[in-house]
Design a protein around this motif. Sequence first.
Motif, PDB file in Angstrom:
ATOM      1  N   UNK A  58      -7.761   1.086 -15.690  1.00 24.14           N
ATOM      2  CA  UNK A  58      -7.777   1.286 -14.259  1.00 24.14           C
ATOM      3  C   UNK A  58      -6.944   2.504 -13.922  1.00 24.14           C
ATOM      4  N   UNK A  59      -7.364   3.262 -12.926  1.00 28.72           N
ATOM      5  CA  UNK A  59      -6.569   4.403 -12.510  1.00 28.72           C
ATOM      6  C   UNK A  59      -7.429   5.503 -11.923  1.00 28.72           C
ATOM      7  N   UNK A  60      -6.805   6.634 -11.602  1.00 36.01           N
ATOM      8  CA  UNK A  60      -7.580   7.775 -11.119  1.00 36.01           C
ATOM      9  C   UNK A  60      -8.415   8.274 -12.290  1.00 36.01           C
ATOM     10  N   UNK A  61      -9.469   9.050 -11.999  1.00 37.86           N
ATOM     11  CA  UNK A  61     -10.260   9.599 -13.107  1.00 37.86           C
ATOM     12  C   UNK A  61      -9.371  10.297 -14.138  1.00 37.86           C
ATOM     13  N   UNK A  62      -8.375  11.036 -13.663  1.00 40.51           N
ATOM     14  CA  UNK A  62      -7.487  11.749 -14.579  1.00 40.51           C
ATOM     15  C   UNK A  62      -6.692  10.773 -15.444  1.00 40.51           C
ATOM     16  N   UNK A 110     -12.801  14.555 -21.981  1.00 45.37           N
ATOM     17  CA  UNK A 110     -13.752  14.155 -20.947  1.00 45.37           C
ATOM     18  C   UNK A 110     -13.686  12.649 -20.734  1.00 45.37           C
ATOM     19  N   UNK A 111     -14.273  12.214 -19.638  1.00 54.88           N
ATOM     20  CA  UNK A 111     -14.333  10.793 -19.337  1.00 54.88           C
ATOM     21  C   UNK A 111     -15.179  10.070 -20.389  1.00 54.88           C
ATOM     22  N   UNK A 112     -16.182  10.784 -20.880  1.00 54.45           N
ATOM     23  CA  UNK A 112     -17.041  10.210 -21.920  1.00 54.45           C
ATOM     24  C   UNK A 112     -16.226   9.806 -23.144  1.00 54.45           C
ATOM     25  N   UNK A 113     -15.395  10.721 -23.567  1.00 51.58           N
ATOM     26  CA  UNK A 113     -14.576  10.446 -24.750  1.00 51.58           C
ATOM     27  C   UNK A 113     -13.613   9.310 -24.495  1.00 51.58           C
TER      28      UNK A 113
END
Lengths: 244, 284
Positions: B215-219, B227-230
Amino acid sequence: MNGVVRQSWLVLRHTTRVALRQKTGLVFGALQPLLYLVLFGPLFATVGTWEVLVPGLLAQLGLFSAGLAGFGIVFDARSGVLERLRVTPAHRVALLLGRVLGSSLTLLLQSAALVAVGYALGLRAPLPGVLAGLVLMALLGVGLAALSNAIALTMNPDLFAPVMSTVVVPLTLLSGAFLPMSMAPAWLDALSRATPFRYVVEAVRDLFAGRYLTPAVAAGVAVTAVLTVACTVIGTRVFDRANA
Amino acid sequence: MIMTSGLGKTFPNGAEAVRGVDLAVEAGEIVALLGPNGAGKTTTMRMLTTLLRPTVGTATVAGHDLLADPRGVRRRIGYVSQGGGIGPADLVGEELELHALLYGMRPAEARERVAETLERFGLAHLAGLPGGALSGGQRRRFDLAFGLVHGPSLLFLDEPTTGLDPQSRADLWNHLRRLRQERGLTVLLTTHYLDEADALADRLVVIDHGAVIAEGTPAEVKGGAATLDEAFLALTGRSLRDGGGDGEDGEDGGGADRGGGGGGADDTGASGAARETAGRRGAE
Protein backbone atom coordinates in the motif's frame (compact mmCIF):
# COMPACT_ATOMS: atom_id res chain seq x y z
CA MET A 1 -41.03 11.17 -0.12
CA ASN A 2 -39.18 8.35 -1.76
CA GLY A 3 -41.06 5.30 -0.55
CA VAL A 4 -41.93 1.89 -1.91
CA VAL A 5 -45.12 3.11 -3.58
CA ARG A 6 -43.46 5.94 -5.49
CA GLN A 7 -40.55 3.76 -6.57
CA SER A 8 -42.84 0.93 -7.65
CA TRP A 9 -44.82 3.42 -9.67
CA LEU A 10 -41.66 4.76 -11.32
CA VAL A 11 -40.53 1.28 -12.28
CA LEU A 12 -44.05 0.33 -13.43
CA ARG A 13 -44.29 3.42 -15.62
CA HIS A 14 -40.88 2.74 -17.07
CA THR A 15 -41.50 -0.96 -17.82
CA THR A 16 -44.87 -0.12 -19.36
CA ARG A 17 -43.29 2.51 -21.58
CA VAL A 18 -40.72 0.00 -22.75
CA ALA A 19 -43.36 -2.71 -23.28
CA LEU A 20 -45.59 -0.41 -25.33
CA ARG A 21 -42.65 0.60 -27.46
CA GLN A 22 -41.88 -3.02 -28.25
CA LYS A 23 -45.25 -3.76 -29.78
CA THR A 24 -44.11 -7.02 -31.35
CA GLY A 25 -43.45 -8.45 -27.89
CA LEU A 26 -46.93 -7.46 -26.80
CA VAL A 27 -48.49 -9.19 -29.79
CA PHE A 28 -46.30 -12.28 -29.70
CA GLY A 29 -47.04 -12.86 -26.03
CA ALA A 30 -50.74 -13.11 -26.88
CA LEU A 31 -50.31 -14.87 -30.20
CA GLN A 32 -50.80 -18.49 -29.09
CA PRO A 33 -54.16 -17.93 -27.35
CA LEU A 34 -55.28 -15.70 -30.22
CA LEU A 35 -54.48 -18.45 -32.71
CA TYR A 36 -56.45 -20.92 -30.61
CA LEU A 37 -59.31 -18.47 -30.50
CA VAL A 38 -59.44 -17.94 -34.24
CA LEU A 39 -58.44 -21.37 -35.56
CA PHE A 40 -59.81 -23.65 -32.84
CA GLY A 41 -62.67 -21.52 -31.46
CA PRO A 42 -65.07 -21.98 -34.38
CA LEU A 43 -64.53 -25.73 -34.11
CA PHE A 44 -65.10 -25.71 -30.38
CA ALA A 45 -68.24 -23.60 -30.80
CA THR A 46 -69.92 -26.44 -32.67
CA VAL A 47 -69.90 -28.57 -29.50
CA GLY A 48 -69.41 -25.97 -26.76
CA THR A 49 -69.80 -22.25 -26.23
CA TRP A 50 -67.49 -19.24 -26.56
CA GLU A 51 -68.23 -18.45 -22.91
CA VAL A 52 -66.53 -21.72 -21.98
CA LEU A 53 -63.59 -21.42 -24.35
CA VAL A 54 -62.53 -17.80 -23.85
CA PRO A 55 -61.93 -18.12 -20.07
CA GLY A 56 -59.72 -21.12 -20.80
CA LEU A 57 -57.72 -19.17 -23.34
CA LEU A 58 -57.38 -16.35 -20.82
CA ALA A 59 -55.72 -18.80 -18.44
CA GLN A 60 -53.44 -19.96 -21.24
CA LEU A 61 -52.59 -16.35 -21.96
CA GLY A 62 -51.85 -15.70 -18.28
CA LEU A 63 -49.46 -18.63 -18.13
CA PHE A 64 -47.69 -17.74 -21.36
CA SER A 65 -47.52 -13.99 -20.77
CA ALA A 66 -47.05 -13.41 -17.04
CA GLY A 67 -45.70 -16.91 -16.43
CA LEU A 68 -42.78 -16.22 -18.74
CA ALA A 69 -42.23 -12.65 -17.48
CA GLY A 70 -38.95 -13.79 -15.93
CA PHE A 71 -37.33 -13.61 -19.37
CA GLY A 72 -36.99 -9.87 -18.90
CA ILE A 73 -35.11 -10.14 -15.66
CA VAL A 74 -32.70 -12.66 -17.18
CA PHE A 75 -31.79 -10.06 -19.79
CA ASP A 76 -31.49 -7.29 -17.23
CA ALA A 77 -29.28 -9.43 -15.03
CA ARG A 78 -27.01 -10.16 -17.99
CA SER A 79 -26.70 -6.62 -19.21
CA GLY A 80 -25.94 -5.35 -15.70
CA VAL A 81 -29.11 -3.25 -15.55
CA LEU A 82 -30.36 -5.10 -12.50
CA GLU A 83 -27.16 -4.51 -10.60
CA ARG A 84 -27.14 -0.85 -11.54
CA LEU A 85 -30.65 -0.51 -10.10
CA ARG A 86 -29.67 -2.43 -6.98
CA VAL A 87 -27.03 0.14 -6.12
CA THR A 88 -29.62 2.93 -6.04
CA PRO A 89 -31.38 3.51 -2.72
CA ALA A 90 -34.62 2.20 -4.24
CA HIS A 91 -36.27 -0.47 -2.11
CA ARG A 92 -35.65 -3.84 -3.69
CA VAL A 93 -39.30 -4.71 -3.14
CA ALA A 94 -40.19 -1.74 -5.33
CA LEU A 95 -37.83 -2.85 -8.09
CA LEU A 96 -39.67 -6.19 -8.18
CA LEU A 97 -43.19 -4.86 -7.64
CA GLY A 98 -42.92 -2.26 -10.38
CA ARG A 99 -41.77 -4.94 -12.79
CA VAL A 100 -44.44 -7.41 -11.76
CA LEU A 101 -47.22 -4.83 -11.95
CA GLY A 102 -45.96 -3.94 -15.41
CA SER A 103 -46.27 -7.59 -16.48
CA SER A 104 -49.76 -7.71 -15.01
CA LEU A 105 -50.77 -4.58 -16.90
CA THR A 106 -49.44 -6.11 -20.12
CA LEU A 107 -51.49 -9.23 -19.41
CA LEU A 108 -54.56 -7.10 -18.80
CA LEU A 109 -54.17 -5.36 -22.16
CA GLN A 110 -53.65 -8.68 -23.92
CA SER A 111 -56.65 -10.22 -22.12
CA ALA A 112 -58.88 -7.33 -23.13
CA ALA A 113 -57.77 -7.79 -26.74
CA LEU A 114 -58.48 -11.51 -26.56
CA VAL A 115 -61.98 -10.89 -25.19
CA ALA A 116 -62.61 -8.27 -27.87
CA VAL A 117 -61.66 -10.70 -30.63
CA GLY A 118 -63.83 -13.28 -28.86
CA TYR A 119 -66.75 -10.87 -29.04
CA ALA A 120 -66.20 -10.44 -32.75
CA LEU A 121 -66.40 -14.21 -33.17
CA GLY A 122 -69.52 -14.78 -31.12
CA LEU A 123 -68.75 -14.47 -27.40
CA ARG A 124 -71.72 -13.00 -25.54
CA ALA A 125 -70.68 -12.62 -21.91
CA PRO A 126 -72.19 -9.92 -19.68
CA LEU A 127 -69.94 -6.91 -19.09
CA PRO A 128 -69.79 -7.20 -15.27
CA GLY A 129 -68.74 -10.82 -15.63
CA VAL A 130 -66.06 -9.93 -18.16
CA LEU A 131 -64.72 -7.12 -15.98
CA ALA A 132 -64.64 -9.35 -12.91
CA GLY A 133 -62.85 -12.01 -14.95
CA LEU A 134 -60.25 -9.51 -16.13
CA VAL A 135 -59.62 -8.32 -12.57
CA LEU A 136 -59.05 -11.90 -11.53
CA MET A 137 -56.64 -12.36 -14.45
CA ALA A 138 -54.70 -9.21 -13.54
CA LEU A 139 -54.36 -10.46 -9.97
CA LEU A 140 -53.21 -13.85 -11.19
CA GLY A 141 -50.75 -12.03 -13.46
CA VAL A 142 -49.10 -10.38 -10.45
CA GLY A 143 -48.58 -13.71 -8.73
CA LEU A 144 -47.39 -15.52 -11.85
CA ALA A 145 -44.97 -12.76 -12.82
CA ALA A 146 -43.53 -12.61 -9.30
CA LEU A 147 -43.02 -16.36 -9.29
CA SER A 148 -41.56 -16.29 -12.79
CA ASN A 149 -39.06 -13.61 -11.76
CA ALA A 150 -38.12 -15.59 -8.66
CA ILE A 151 -37.53 -18.72 -10.73
CA ALA A 152 -35.53 -16.76 -13.30
CA LEU A 153 -33.25 -15.42 -10.57
CA THR A 154 -32.76 -18.81 -8.95
CA MET A 155 -32.36 -21.00 -11.97
CA ASN A 156 -29.53 -21.32 -14.46
CA PRO A 157 -30.49 -18.54 -16.88
CA ASP A 158 -29.77 -20.70 -19.91
CA LEU A 159 -32.34 -23.24 -18.77
CA PHE A 160 -35.07 -20.76 -17.92
CA ALA A 161 -36.50 -20.42 -21.42
CA PRO A 162 -36.70 -24.10 -22.39
CA VAL A 163 -37.84 -25.29 -18.96
CA MET A 164 -40.48 -22.64 -18.37
CA SER A 165 -41.97 -22.72 -21.85
CA THR A 166 -42.35 -26.48 -21.36
CA VAL A 167 -43.80 -26.23 -17.85
CA VAL A 168 -46.61 -23.89 -18.89
CA VAL A 169 -47.95 -26.43 -21.41
CA PRO A 170 -49.07 -29.12 -18.92
CA LEU A 171 -50.27 -26.41 -16.55
CA THR A 172 -52.47 -25.03 -19.32
CA LEU A 173 -53.78 -28.46 -20.26
CA LEU A 174 -54.47 -29.40 -16.64
CA SER A 175 -56.42 -26.20 -16.09
CA GLY A 176 -59.02 -27.49 -18.49
CA ALA A 177 -58.43 -24.53 -20.71
CA PHE A 178 -59.45 -26.26 -23.92
CA LEU A 179 -62.10 -28.67 -22.67
CA PRO A 180 -63.80 -28.69 -19.26
CA MET A 181 -62.21 -31.12 -16.86
CA SER A 182 -65.64 -32.53 -16.02
CA MET A 183 -65.21 -34.53 -19.22
CA ALA A 184 -61.88 -36.00 -18.08
CA PRO A 185 -61.25 -39.50 -16.75
CA ALA A 186 -61.02 -39.67 -12.96
CA TRP A 187 -57.22 -39.69 -12.71
CA LEU A 188 -56.83 -36.67 -14.97
CA ASP A 189 -59.59 -34.86 -13.12
CA ALA A 190 -57.84 -35.55 -9.80
CA LEU A 191 -54.49 -34.36 -11.18
CA SER A 192 -56.14 -31.22 -12.49
CA ARG A 193 -57.58 -30.47 -9.05
CA ALA A 194 -54.05 -30.36 -7.69
CA THR A 195 -53.15 -27.43 -9.96
CA PRO A 196 -54.36 -23.95 -9.11
CA PHE A 197 -55.32 -22.76 -12.57
CA ARG A 198 -58.30 -25.08 -12.90
CA TYR A 199 -60.06 -23.13 -10.16
CA VAL A 200 -59.35 -19.83 -11.86
CA VAL A 201 -60.67 -21.11 -15.19
CA GLU A 202 -63.85 -22.46 -13.61
CA ALA A 203 -64.43 -19.20 -11.75
CA VAL A 204 -64.01 -17.11 -14.91
CA ARG A 205 -66.34 -19.47 -16.79
CA ASP A 206 -69.04 -18.85 -14.20
CA LEU A 207 -68.42 -15.10 -14.35
CA PHE A 208 -68.64 -15.14 -18.15
CA ALA A 209 -71.93 -17.05 -17.86
CA GLY A 210 -73.31 -14.31 -15.63
CA ARG A 211 -73.20 -16.43 -12.46
CA TYR A 212 -71.42 -14.36 -9.83
CA LEU A 213 -72.05 -15.91 -6.44
CA THR A 214 -71.21 -19.54 -6.97
CA PRO A 215 -68.89 -21.92 -5.11
CA ALA A 216 -66.66 -22.03 -8.19
CA VAL A 217 -66.26 -18.25 -8.17
CA ALA A 218 -65.49 -18.28 -4.45
CA ALA A 219 -62.93 -21.04 -4.91
CA GLY A 220 -61.35 -19.28 -7.89
CA VAL A 221 -61.05 -15.98 -6.06
CA ALA A 222 -59.63 -17.68 -2.97
CA VAL A 223 -57.06 -19.69 -4.94
CA THR A 224 -56.01 -16.63 -6.95
CA ALA A 225 -55.65 -14.50 -3.82
CA VAL A 226 -53.59 -17.11 -1.97
CA LEU A 227 -51.45 -17.82 -5.03
CA THR A 228 -50.78 -14.14 -5.63
CA VAL A 229 -49.85 -13.36 -2.05
CA ALA A 230 -47.67 -16.46 -1.71
CA CYS A 231 -45.87 -15.89 -5.01
CA THR A 232 -45.28 -12.22 -4.27
CA VAL A 233 -43.79 -13.08 -0.89
CA ILE A 234 -41.55 -15.72 -2.48
CA GLY A 235 -40.60 -13.26 -5.23
CA THR A 236 -39.60 -10.51 -2.83
CA ARG A 237 -37.62 -12.93 -0.68
CA VAL A 238 -35.64 -14.22 -3.65
CA PHE A 239 -35.17 -10.76 -5.13
CA ASP A 240 -33.97 -9.41 -1.83
CA ARG A 241 -31.58 -12.26 -1.28
CA ALA A 242 -30.21 -12.73 -4.76
CA ASN A 243 -27.52 -10.13 -4.15
CA ALA A 244 -27.47 -9.80 -0.37
CA MET B 1 -14.71 8.21 3.32
CA ILE B 2 -14.10 4.47 3.46
CA MET B 3 -12.91 2.66 6.54
CA THR B 4 -12.92 -1.12 6.69
CA SER B 5 -11.73 -3.47 9.35
CA GLY B 6 -11.05 -7.11 8.65
CA LEU B 7 -13.55 -7.17 5.80
CA GLY B 8 -13.81 -10.64 4.30
CA LYS B 9 -15.96 -12.83 2.14
CA THR B 10 -16.20 -16.57 2.03
CA PHE B 11 -18.63 -17.88 -0.56
CA PRO B 12 -21.06 -20.67 0.30
CA ASN B 13 -18.92 -23.06 -1.74
CA GLY B 14 -16.08 -22.43 0.69
CA ALA B 15 -14.00 -20.19 -1.56
CA GLU B 16 -12.39 -17.46 0.52
CA ALA B 17 -12.37 -14.59 -1.97
CA VAL B 18 -11.34 -11.84 0.42
CA ARG B 19 -9.63 -12.42 3.74
CA GLY B 20 -9.60 -9.54 6.16
CA VAL B 21 -9.01 -6.35 4.21
CA ASP B 22 -8.29 -3.14 6.13
CA LEU B 23 -8.77 -0.11 3.98
CA ALA B 24 -8.82 3.63 4.67
CA VAL B 25 -9.71 6.11 1.97
CA GLU B 26 -9.78 9.83 2.70
CA ALA B 27 -12.24 12.27 1.14
CA GLY B 28 -11.00 13.58 -2.20
CA GLU B 29 -8.56 10.73 -2.78
CA ILE B 30 -8.32 8.58 -5.87
CA VAL B 31 -7.27 5.13 -4.74
CA ALA B 32 -6.61 2.18 -7.02
CA LEU B 33 -7.06 -1.44 -6.00
CA LEU B 34 -4.46 -3.26 -7.99
CA GLY B 35 -4.12 -6.97 -8.37
CA PRO B 36 -4.00 -9.94 -10.72
CA ASN B 37 -7.10 -11.79 -11.87
CA GLY B 38 -9.08 -13.37 -9.08
CA ALA B 39 -7.18 -11.43 -6.41
CA GLY B 40 -10.41 -10.29 -4.76
CA LYS B 41 -10.69 -6.77 -6.17
CA THR B 42 -14.18 -7.11 -7.53
CA THR B 43 -15.45 -8.94 -4.47
CA THR B 44 -14.10 -6.16 -2.27
CA MET B 45 -15.79 -3.61 -4.49
CA ARG B 46 -19.08 -5.48 -4.44
CA MET B 47 -19.01 -5.68 -0.67
CA LEU B 48 -18.33 -1.96 -0.31
CA THR B 49 -21.21 -1.13 -2.65
CA THR B 50 -23.69 -3.32 -0.68
CA LEU B 51 -24.10 -5.81 -3.53
CA LEU B 52 -22.46 -8.59 -1.59
CA ARG B 53 -22.74 -9.14 2.12
CA PRO B 54 -19.38 -9.59 3.86
CA THR B 55 -19.07 -12.73 5.95
CA VAL B 56 -16.64 -11.08 8.37
CA GLY B 57 -15.48 -7.62 9.36
CA THR B 58 -16.99 -4.15 9.51
CA ALA B 59 -16.94 -1.08 7.32
CA THR B 60 -18.10 2.50 7.19
CA VAL B 61 -18.73 3.82 3.71
CA ALA B 62 -19.58 7.46 3.00
CA GLY B 63 -20.51 7.96 6.62
CA HIS B 64 -22.85 4.99 6.94
CA ASP B 65 -22.35 1.58 8.46
CA LEU B 66 -22.18 -0.95 5.64
CA LEU B 67 -24.03 -3.71 7.48
CA ALA B 68 -26.51 -1.70 9.55
CA ASP B 69 -27.46 0.91 6.97
CA PRO B 70 -26.87 -0.32 3.40
CA ARG B 71 -29.50 2.03 1.96
CA GLY B 72 -27.75 4.96 3.62
CA VAL B 73 -24.57 3.86 1.86
CA ARG B 74 -26.35 3.47 -1.47
CA ARG B 75 -27.74 6.98 -1.25
CA ARG B 76 -24.27 8.47 -1.06
CA ILE B 77 -22.28 6.39 -3.51
CA GLY B 78 -22.07 5.78 -7.23
CA TYR B 79 -20.98 2.48 -8.72
CA VAL B 80 -19.90 1.55 -12.21
CA SER B 81 -19.47 -2.19 -12.66
CA GLN B 82 -17.06 -3.91 -15.02
CA GLY B 83 -19.67 -4.67 -17.63
CA GLY B 84 -21.66 -1.49 -17.15
CA GLY B 85 -25.41 -1.45 -16.85
CA ILE B 86 -26.96 -0.57 -20.18
CA GLY B 87 -29.31 -2.97 -21.96
CA PRO B 88 -28.96 -3.10 -25.75
CA ALA B 89 -32.57 -2.02 -26.33
CA ASP B 90 -32.83 0.56 -23.54
CA LEU B 91 -32.97 4.22 -24.53
CA VAL B 92 -30.10 5.62 -22.53
CA GLY B 93 -31.61 9.03 -21.75
CA GLU B 94 -34.83 7.48 -20.48
CA GLU B 95 -32.91 4.99 -18.32
CA LEU B 96 -30.78 7.76 -16.89
CA GLU B 97 -33.88 9.73 -15.91
CA LEU B 98 -35.42 6.71 -14.14
CA HIS B 99 -32.10 6.23 -12.40
CA ALA B 100 -32.16 9.81 -11.14
CA LEU B 101 -35.79 9.54 -10.02
CA LEU B 102 -35.00 6.43 -8.00
CA TYR B 103 -32.64 8.56 -5.93
CA GLY B 104 -35.66 10.55 -4.83
CA MET B 105 -35.27 13.55 -7.12
CA ARG B 106 -38.35 15.46 -8.22
CA PRO B 107 -39.09 15.12 -11.96
CA ALA B 108 -37.91 18.63 -12.84
CA GLU B 109 -34.76 18.23 -10.78
CA ALA B 110 -34.10 14.82 -12.35
CA ARG B 111 -34.45 16.21 -15.88
CA GLU B 112 -32.11 19.05 -15.03
CA ARG B 113 -29.51 16.76 -13.50
CA VAL B 114 -29.73 14.36 -16.43
CA ALA B 115 -29.25 17.18 -18.93
CA GLU B 116 -26.33 18.54 -16.93
CA THR B 117 -24.66 15.13 -16.64
CA LEU B 118 -25.13 14.35 -20.33
CA GLU B 119 -23.65 17.73 -21.16
CA ARG B 120 -20.64 17.12 -18.94
CA PHE B 121 -19.79 13.89 -20.70
CA GLY B 122 -20.62 15.15 -24.17
CA LEU B 123 -23.48 12.69 -24.55
CA ALA B 124 -26.50 14.96 -24.98
CA HIS B 125 -26.89 14.14 -28.67
CA LEU B 126 -26.91 10.39 -27.93
CA ALA B 127 -29.63 10.34 -25.25
CA GLY B 128 -32.32 9.06 -27.62
CA LEU B 129 -30.31 6.04 -28.75
CA PRO B 130 -30.61 2.46 -27.54
CA GLY B 131 -27.63 1.09 -25.65
CA GLY B 132 -26.75 -1.25 -28.48
CA ALA B 133 -26.08 1.65 -30.84
CA LEU B 134 -23.29 3.13 -28.73
CA SER B 135 -19.56 2.66 -29.23
CA GLY B 136 -17.44 1.24 -26.44
CA GLY B 137 -16.18 4.65 -25.35
CA GLN B 138 -19.68 6.17 -25.44
CA ARG B 139 -21.08 3.31 -23.39
CA ARG B 140 -18.40 3.79 -20.77
CA ARG B 141 -19.15 7.51 -20.53
CA PHE B 142 -22.83 6.67 -20.10
CA ASP B 143 -21.90 4.18 -17.38
CA LEU B 144 -20.06 7.00 -15.67
CA ALA B 145 -23.13 9.23 -16.10
CA PHE B 146 -25.25 6.62 -14.30
CA GLY B 147 -22.73 6.53 -11.49
CA LEU B 148 -22.68 10.31 -11.09
CA VAL B 149 -26.12 11.64 -12.02
CA HIS B 150 -27.19 11.87 -8.36
CA GLY B 151 -24.06 13.72 -7.31
CA PRO B 152 -22.47 11.14 -5.01
CA SER B 153 -19.46 12.04 -2.92
CA LEU B 154 -17.86 8.64 -3.48
CA LEU B 155 -17.56 6.77 -6.75
CA PHE B 156 -16.62 3.11 -7.22
CA LEU B 157 -15.25 2.11 -10.60
CA ASP B 158 -14.60 -1.50 -11.44
CA GLU B 159 -12.09 -1.80 -14.28
CA PRO B 160 -13.23 1.50 -15.81
CA THR B 161 -11.16 1.44 -18.98
CA THR B 162 -10.86 -2.24 -19.84
CA GLY B 163 -11.51 -2.63 -23.54
CA LEU B 164 -11.31 1.06 -24.37
CA ASP B 165 -9.04 2.51 -27.02
CA PRO B 166 -6.20 4.73 -25.74
CA GLN B 167 -8.00 7.94 -26.61
CA SER B 168 -11.17 6.97 -24.73
CA ARG B 169 -9.07 5.92 -21.76
CA ALA B 170 -7.29 9.26 -21.63
CA ASP B 171 -10.63 11.00 -21.99
CA LEU B 172 -12.11 9.05 -19.07
CA TRP B 173 -9.09 9.79 -16.90
CA ASN B 174 -9.47 13.50 -17.62
CA HIS B 175 -13.12 13.40 -16.63
CA LEU B 176 -12.21 11.77 -13.33
CA ARG B 177 -9.44 14.23 -12.56
CA ARG B 178 -11.74 17.12 -13.32
CA LEU B 179 -14.52 15.72 -11.12
CA ARG B 180 -12.12 15.37 -8.25
CA GLN B 181 -10.84 18.88 -8.76
CA GLU B 182 -14.27 20.49 -9.10
CA ARG B 183 -16.30 18.52 -6.60
CA GLY B 184 -13.78 16.83 -4.38
CA LEU B 185 -15.08 13.49 -5.59
CA THR B 186 -13.52 10.47 -3.90
CA VAL B 187 -12.81 7.54 -6.21
CA LEU B 188 -12.00 3.93 -5.48
CA LEU B 189 -11.22 2.01 -8.62
CA THR B 190 -9.94 -1.41 -9.50
CA THR B 191 -7.61 -1.89 -12.39
CA HIS B 192 -5.09 -4.30 -13.72
CA TYR B 193 -3.46 -1.63 -15.87
CA LEU B 194 -0.38 -0.35 -14.10
CA ASP B 195 -0.21 2.74 -16.27
CA GLU B 196 -3.75 3.60 -15.26
CA ALA B 197 -2.95 3.26 -11.58
CA ASP B 198 0.23 5.26 -12.06
CA ALA B 199 -1.44 8.05 -13.98
CA LEU B 200 -4.60 8.42 -11.98
CA ALA B 201 -4.26 7.25 -8.41
CA ASP B 202 -2.92 9.12 -5.42
CA ARG B 203 -2.52 5.85 -3.64
CA LEU B 204 -2.33 2.17 -4.61
CA VAL B 205 -3.55 -0.79 -2.64
CA VAL B 206 -2.13 -4.01 -3.99
CA ILE B 207 -4.28 -7.08 -3.40
CA ASP B 208 -3.36 -10.68 -3.99
CA HIS B 209 -5.06 -13.87 -2.86
CA GLY B 210 -7.73 -11.82 -1.13
CA ALA B 211 -5.39 -9.83 1.11
CA VAL B 212 -3.62 -6.47 0.97
CA ILE B 213 0.08 -7.07 0.29
CA ALA B 214 1.29 -3.52 -0.30
CA GLU B 215 0.00 0.00 0.00
CA GLY B 216 1.22 3.51 -0.67
CA THR B 217 1.74 6.16 -3.32
CA PRO B 218 2.81 4.85 -6.72
CA ALA B 219 6.36 5.92 -5.85
CA GLU B 220 6.27 4.11 -2.52
CA VAL B 221 4.91 0.92 -4.06
CA LYS B 222 7.61 1.08 -6.70
CA GLY B 223 10.25 1.29 -3.98
CA GLY B 224 13.62 0.50 -5.47
CA ALA B 225 12.16 -0.96 -8.64
CA ALA B 226 12.52 0.94 -11.87
CA THR B 227 8.92 0.49 -12.89
CA LEU B 228 5.64 -0.45 -11.27
CA ASP B 229 5.71 -3.61 -13.36
CA GLU B 230 8.91 -4.76 -11.75
CA ALA B 231 7.67 -3.86 -8.32
CA PHE B 232 4.55 -5.85 -8.99
CA LEU B 233 6.49 -8.84 -10.15
CA ALA B 234 8.57 -8.69 -6.99
CA LEU B 235 5.47 -8.45 -4.81
CA THR B 236 3.31 -11.14 -6.33
CA GLY B 237 5.67 -13.24 -8.37
CA ARG B 238 3.39 -12.53 -11.28
CA SER B 239 3.34 -9.91 -13.94
CA LEU B 240 0.10 -8.04 -14.39
CA ARG B 241 0.94 -7.38 -17.97
CA ASP B 242 1.06 -11.03 -18.99
CA GLY B 243 -2.40 -11.95 -17.84
CA GLY B 244 -3.79 -8.49 -18.04
CA GLY B 245 -5.50 -8.73 -21.39
CA ASP B 246 -8.96 -10.00 -20.62
CA GLY B 247 -8.63 -10.16 -16.92
CA GLU B 248 -12.14 -9.43 -15.85
CA ASP B 249 -13.95 -12.59 -16.76
CA GLY B 250 -12.33 -14.91 -14.28
CA GLU B 251 -12.66 -12.49 -11.42
CA ASP B 252 -14.09 -14.02 -8.25
CA GLY B 253 -17.65 -13.41 -7.23
CA GLY B 254 -19.00 -13.24 -10.72
CA GLY B 255 -19.73 -16.93 -10.86
CA ALA B 256 -20.69 -17.51 -7.28
CA ASP B 257 -23.16 -14.68 -7.25
CA ARG B 258 -24.92 -14.89 -10.52
CA GLY B 259 -27.74 -12.48 -9.73
CA GLY B 260 -25.89 -9.46 -10.95
CA GLY B 261 -22.34 -10.52 -11.60
CA GLY B 262 -23.22 -11.64 -15.09
CA GLY B 263 -22.66 -8.19 -16.50
CA GLY B 264 -18.96 -8.67 -16.75
CA ALA B 265 -18.81 -12.08 -18.28
CA ASP B 266 -21.86 -12.38 -20.44
CA ASP B 267 -22.41 -9.21 -22.29
CA THR B 268 -22.40 -9.12 -26.01
CA GLY B 269 -21.97 -6.83 -28.94
CA ALA B 270 -19.89 -3.72 -28.80
CA SER B 271 -18.18 -4.37 -25.51
CA GLY B 272 -17.41 -7.94 -26.52
CA ALA B 273 -15.60 -6.67 -29.55
CA ALA B 274 -13.89 -4.05 -27.45
CA ARG B 275 -12.71 -6.74 -25.10
CA GLU B 276 -11.01 -8.54 -27.92
CA THR B 277 -9.15 -5.39 -28.71
CA ALA B 278 -8.02 -5.29 -25.11
CA GLY B 279 -6.89 -8.88 -25.36
CA ARG B 280 -4.79 -8.11 -28.37
CA ARG B 281 -3.31 -5.08 -26.75
CA GLY B 282 -2.49 -7.13 -23.67
CA ALA B 283 -0.70 -9.70 -25.77
CA GLU B 284 1.57 -7.23 -27.47
